[in-house]
Write a protein that holds these residues in place. Structure first.
Motif, short mmCIF file in Angstrom:
data_model
loop_
_atom_site.label_atom_id
_atom_site.label_comp_id
_atom_site.label_asym_id
_atom_site.label_seq_id
_atom_site.Cartn_x
_atom_site.Cartn_y
_atom_site.Cartn_z
N GLU A 4 0.83 -1.21 0.00
CA GLU A 4 0.00 0.00 0.00
C GLU A 4 0.87 1.26 0.00
OE1 GLU A 4 -3.36 -0.99 3.20
OE2 GLU A 4 -1.43 -1.95 3.47
N THR A 5 0.49 2.20 -0.86
CA THR A 5 1.07 3.55 -0.83
C THR A 5 -0.10 4.49 -0.62
OG1 THR A 5 2.70 2.83 -2.48
CG2 THR A 5 2.47 5.22 -2.14
N HIS A 6 -0.32 4.90 0.61
CA HIS A 6 -1.48 5.73 0.93
C HIS A 6 -0.96 7.08 1.40
CE1 HIS A 6 -4.47 2.13 1.56
NE2 HIS A 6 -3.86 2.13 0.39
N TRP A 7 -0.83 8.00 0.45
CA TRP A 7 -0.25 9.31 0.74
C TRP A 7 -1.30 10.39 0.50
CZ3 TRP A 7 5.37 9.40 -1.78
CH2 TRP A 7 6.12 8.35 -1.25
N LEU A 8 -0.91 11.64 0.76
CA LEU A 8 -1.84 12.75 0.59
C LEU A 8 -1.18 13.86 -0.23
CD1 LEU A 8 -4.68 13.75 1.48
CD2 LEU A 8 -3.55 14.92 3.38
N ARG A 9 -1.77 14.19 -1.36
CA ARG A 9 -1.28 15.30 -2.18
C ARG A 9 -2.49 16.08 -2.65
NH1 ARG A 9 2.61 13.51 -0.27
NH2 ARG A 9 4.64 13.00 -1.21
N GLY A 10 -2.41 17.42 -2.56
CA GLY A 10 -3.55 18.25 -2.94
C GLY A 10 -3.16 19.36 -3.89
N ALA A 11 -3.98 20.40 -3.89
CA ALA A 11 -3.84 21.46 -4.89
C ALA A 11 -2.48 22.16 -4.79
CB ALA A 11 -4.97 22.47 -4.71
N ALA A 12 -1.97 22.38 -3.59
CA ALA A 12 -0.70 23.11 -3.45
C ALA A 12 0.42 22.33 -4.13
CB ALA A 12 -0.38 23.32 -1.96
N TYR A 13 0.43 21.02 -3.96
CA TYR A 13 1.45 20.16 -4.58
C TYR A 13 1.34 20.24 -6.10
CZ TYR A 13 3.87 15.74 -5.70
OH TYR A 13 4.71 14.78 -6.22
N TYR A 14 0.11 20.19 -6.60
CA TYR A 14 -0.07 20.18 -8.06
C TYR A 14 -0.04 21.59 -8.67
CZ TYR A 14 -0.53 15.20 -8.12
OH TYR A 14 -0.24 13.87 -8.02
N ALA A 15 0.19 22.62 -7.84
CA ALA A 15 0.35 23.98 -8.39
C ALA A 15 1.68 24.13 -9.12
CB ALA A 15 0.24 25.01 -7.27
N VAL A 16 2.66 23.27 -8.81
CA VAL A 16 3.94 23.29 -9.53
C VAL A 16 3.65 22.85 -10.97
CG1 VAL A 16 6.24 22.23 -9.66
CG2 VAL A 16 5.24 22.80 -7.42
N LEU B 70 1.51 6.21 -9.71
CA LEU B 70 2.34 5.03 -10.04
C LEU B 70 3.78 5.42 -10.31
CD1 LEU B 70 0.04 3.12 -12.51
CD2 LEU B 70 0.71 2.42 -10.20
N MET B 71 3.92 6.54 -10.98
CA MET B 71 5.21 6.99 -11.48
C MET B 71 6.01 7.72 -10.41
SD MET B 71 6.03 6.93 -14.63
CE MET B 71 7.74 6.81 -14.75
N THR B 72 5.32 8.55 -9.66
CA THR B 72 6.01 9.50 -8.79
C THR B 72 6.07 9.02 -7.35
OG1 THR B 72 5.32 11.30 -10.22
CG2 THR B 72 5.97 11.93 -8.01
N HIS B 73 5.07 8.28 -6.91
CA HIS B 73 4.99 7.98 -5.46
C HIS B 73 5.14 6.49 -5.17
CE1 HIS B 73 2.64 11.61 -6.56
NE2 HIS B 73 3.38 12.13 -5.60
N GLU C 161 5.91 4.04 8.17
CA GLU C 161 6.50 5.34 7.84
C GLU C 161 6.34 5.60 6.33
OE1 GLU C 161 10.65 7.42 8.72
OE2 GLU C 161 10.42 5.53 9.79
N PRO C 162 5.60 6.66 5.93
CA PRO C 162 5.28 6.78 4.51
C PRO C 162 6.50 6.94 3.61
CG PRO C 162 4.56 8.74 5.73
CD PRO C 162 4.97 7.72 6.73
N TYR C 163 7.49 7.74 4.05
CA TYR C 163 8.61 8.06 3.16
C TYR C 163 9.88 7.30 3.49
CZ TYR C 163 5.28 11.79 2.35
OH TYR C 163 4.12 12.48 2.08
N ALA C 164 9.77 6.33 4.36
CA ALA C 164 10.93 5.48 4.67
C ALA C 164 10.43 4.08 5.05
CB ALA C 164 11.77 6.09 5.78
N PRO C 165 9.67 3.43 4.16
CA PRO C 165 9.10 2.13 4.53
C PRO C 165 10.14 1.04 4.69
CG PRO C 165 8.68 2.60 2.22
CD PRO C 165 9.29 3.85 2.80
N GLY C 166 11.38 1.31 4.26
CA GLY C 166 12.44 0.32 4.46
C GLY C 166 12.97 0.33 5.89
N ASN C 167 12.69 1.41 6.61
CA ASN C 167 13.24 1.53 7.98
C ASN C 167 12.59 0.55 8.94
OD1 ASN C 167 14.77 3.65 7.10
ND2 ASN C 167 13.88 5.19 8.44
N ASP C 168 13.32 0.16 9.96
CA ASP C 168 12.71 -0.58 11.06
C ASP C 168 11.69 0.32 11.74
OD1 ASP C 168 13.42 -3.22 11.35
OD2 ASP C 168 15.43 -2.71 12.07
N PRO C 169 10.66 -0.18 12.43
CA PRO C 169 10.49 -1.58 12.75
C PRO C 169 9.82 -2.39 11.62
CG PRO C 169 8.75 -0.30 13.76
CD PRO C 169 9.60 0.66 13.00
#
Ligand SMILES: NC(=O)c1ccc[n+]([C@@H]2O[C@H](COP(=O)([O-])OP(=O)(O)OC[C@H]3O[C@@H](n4cnc5c(N)ncnc54)[C@H](O)[C@@H]3O)[C@@H](O)[C@H]2O)c1
Length: 356
Positions: free
Chosen positions: A153-165, A179-182, A258-266
């Motif tokens: 599972e990749t359950h993240w949160l991105r909204g309008a501010a992120y997509y303003a770039v 699929l590509m970015t996250h 941990e969303p951005y470090a799923p390889g980390n313990d535990p």
């Protein structure tokens, strides 16, 4: 131990390469150059990391004979021309994910690498975490036994501010969505532990944001070894988590959240009674790593020094881009897709849906 010189190009996530990676590896790397089109970013990041040379010109970077490594952290649509030009200039290349926008482009990178003194290392820093490393060690040692199933599972949160770039959210510039970015990271980790993929049946949807690319995806996979996988990804989850759970004959692995470090313990490693002693002995031998960019860059320096294969290679990028190609094709046609994807495949040159 050789100390190599680096130019960091693109100072968004490039700043994290500096902060987590190069700033902690000064015996391995000397960052000589910062390059970004944004002059304010260039000045701020250049000052923060005391980088002696700053330029807005990528060509100027390539003309510097004392730069060994060009670390490309620019938006996805410029990766291919930058990689090709850097290899032509004889530089080693590190490049952020997604490496390029199709398997055809990847073949061009492979050809350019063969013709160059330089090498290419794609970034997949999530592998550098002590939880994932334990699982990888047990699988590679042949102790896990028959693979049964996995959930990812990749359950993240991105909204309008992120997509303003401006480059985000569009196939032409971001090259894809969740699929590509996250989810690309955890899908790479899945394939490290259970790959390669035999068949993929996928669905994509854009439900969270008003964007062109997908922000929700789900798939079932049959791996070449017969294991079954279900995975899904969204940019509309509170809280954000990444998670994988893999059941083998002799052991079950479960990552942390941990969303951005799923390889980390535990990570939870639960062996079967029969395999317990062998797995515990193997776990005791696992060498700890530094997390994320620091770990990957450290492994990169060691590989270059030893003349060993790089810790992430173009073969790894191929596996990842093949999965994405199959995913988009399956989502578009409603059919399961067999891998590998050959040059005759309709999405070999571009996976953009319906020829977008
Ligand atoms: N590995 C990871 O976890 C991770 C995380 C975030 C982003 N990324 C990837 O990194 C890349 C960049 O993403 P970002 O979020 O940092 O984007 P960003 O827009 O925040 O930063 C990109 C920077 O590149 C600069 N740039 C663009 N074209 C350039 C050029 N021709 N020459 C020099 N500089 C140029 C821009 O001015 C900008 O400052 C993307 O491929 C993205 O998918 C990876």
């Amino acid at each position: 131990m050789t100390r190599r010189t680096v130019a960091v190009v693109g100072l968004g996530i490039g700043k994290s390469h500096l902060e987590e990676g190069y700033a902690n590896l000064k015996d391995r790397f000397e960052v000589l150059v910062a390059c970004d089109l944004d002059k304010d970013r260039l000045a701020t990041v250049g000052d923060a990391y005391a980088i002696p040379r700053r330029t807005t010109s990528f060509d100027e970077v390539l003309a510097m004979p004392d730069v060994d490594i060009v670390d490309i952290c620019t938006p996805p649509m410029v990766h291919l021309p930058m990689i090709e030009a850097a290899l032509k200039a004889g530089k080693h290349v590190i490049c952020e994910k997604p490496l390029v926008g199709s398997l055809k482009d990847l073949a061009a990178v492979e050809a350019a690498e063969k013709a160059s003194r330089g090498t290419v290392m794609p970034i997949f820093q999530y592998r550098w975490g002590n939880g994932f490393q334990k699982a990888k060690h047990i699988v590679d040692a042949g102790l896990a036994g028959k693979p049964y199933v996995a959930t990812v599972e990749t359950h993240w949160l991105r909204g309008a501010a992120y997509y303003a770039v401006p480059w985000r959210g569009k196939f032409a510039t971001e090259l894809g969505g969740v699929l590509m970015t996250h989810a690309i990271h955890i899908h790479d980790m899945l394939c490290e532990l259970m790959g390669p993929i035999d068949t993929l049946y996928g669905r994509t949807a854009t439900r969270v944001n008003t964007i062109e690319v997908e922000d929700c995806a789900a798939a079932t996979l049959t791996m070449a070894n017969g294991a079954l996988v279900s995975l899904n990804a969204t940019l509309g989850s509170r809280p954000e988590i990444s998670r994988m759970r893999l059941c083998f004959e002799n052991v079950t692995f479960e990552s942390g959240l941990e969303p951005y470090a799923p390889g980390n313990d535990p990570w939870t490693v639960t062996p079967s009674p029969d395999a317990k002693d062998a797995i515990e002995a193997a776990l005791a031998a696992v060498k700890p790593v530094h997390p994320r960019f620091r770990g990957q860059l450290e492994a990169y320096a060691e590989a270059l020094d030893a003349g060993r294969p790089l810790p992430v290679t173009l073969t790894d990028a191929r596996r990842s881009l093949e999965m994405i190609t199959a995913f988009y094709h399956s989502a578009e046609t409603g059919e399961p897709v067999r891998l590998p994807i050959t040059p005759a495949h309709p999405k070999y040159a571009s996976w953009r849906p319906n020829g977008a």
